[in-house]
Scaffold this motif. Structure first.
Motif: not given
Length: 280
Positions: A251-273
């Protein structure tokens, strides 16, 4: 007290004209950046690209005050002064966008921007219709709207190189596939925030799991068909790994702000690759 009231009023006015959808900003700007960077291999029309970036950001920004003005937003202009402020913002932002677009299209140049813009506008119109279905239409509407947001990839590449070719379309498709996966993952994380066991997560996130499989098949098929460079498949590995690990972790407690930053990081990694795959 007067200073407090003035601060509250300023915040309210800012909310009426400044987009609050940070995820949507990322879905527009990361594709735009990939299109501009990949265009470097063919030479870049810097002036046209700059105008396109300004126009794209202005048009995206315009949606917030327009929705407030029309009363379709959760925040509504209630007083005459608020409506006047929102109207001034609409006219100013629209004027900037139209000036940039007119310059780009001057003397018959960049005509294919009309095609890209037309598809994006159609996607946003369909999105608005699907939204009316209520909660069931929320995620499909976001995925459809992502077609318009990620069109900046093709648009940036096109104005920078003057070519609306297979690379432009491939960048558009790749960014849309990634955006769709992000939208689906965020929704399943919100809906399944209390799920702990893998079986429970598979039951509640079965559609997302199936979507992961479809994404893998689509990317591999695009690589095999020559639409994507083979290395582009690697750009999707981090986001696919992120989605898969969610099922096997506890179980992973939902932290909306943390999730948002995590997905932003994913987007930047995806864009670079993705850029690396097309450039190399």
């Amino acid at each position: 007290m007067a200073a407090h009231i003035a601060t509250v009023n300023d915040q309210r006015l800012r909310i009426m004209v400044v987009p609050r959808e940070h995820g949507a900003w990322g879905m527009m700007l990361v594709p735009l950046a990939t299109g501009a960077i990949v265009a470097l291999r063919s030479g870049v029309n810097a002036a046209a690209l700059t105008l396109f970036i300004i126009a794209a950001m202005a048009l995206f920004w315009l949606r917030t005050p327009v929705e407030v003005w029309l009363g379709t937003s959760a925040i509504k202009a209630q007083t005459r002064s608020e409506r006047a402020f929102v109207l001034r913002a609409i006219l100013g932002i629209a004027g900037l966008a139209m000036a940039c677009i007119a310059t780009l299209l001057w003397n018959g140049r960049n005509r294919n921007l009309l095609l890209i813009g037309g598809i994006a506008a159609l996607a946003f119109a369909v999105q608005a219709g699907v939204k009316k279905l209520g909660r069931k239409g929320r995620m499909p509407a976001q995925v459809i709207g992502a077609v318009g947001l990620t069109s900046t990839a093709a648009g940036a590449y096109y104005v920078a190189t003057g070519k609306l070719d297979i690379t432009a379309l491939a960048l558009w498709l790749a960014n849309w596939l990634f955006a769709g996966n992000q939208i689906h993952f965020v929704q399943v994380r919100i809906r399944s925030s209390r799920a702990a066991a893998m079986a429970e997560k598979l039951q509640q996130g079965s559609a997302f799991f199936f979507g992961q499989v479809v994404l893998i098949g689509t990317v591999l098929a695009a690589c095999r068909a020559g639409l994507f460079p083979t290395a582009a498949a690697l750009a999707f590995v981090p986001v696919l790994l992120r989605g898969t690990l969610w099922f096997v972790r506890g179980r992973q407690p939902l932290d909306v702000h943390k999730l948002g930053y995590s997905e932003l990081s994913q987007a930047l990694i995806f864009g670079a690759l993705l850029c690396a795959a097309f450039l190399v």
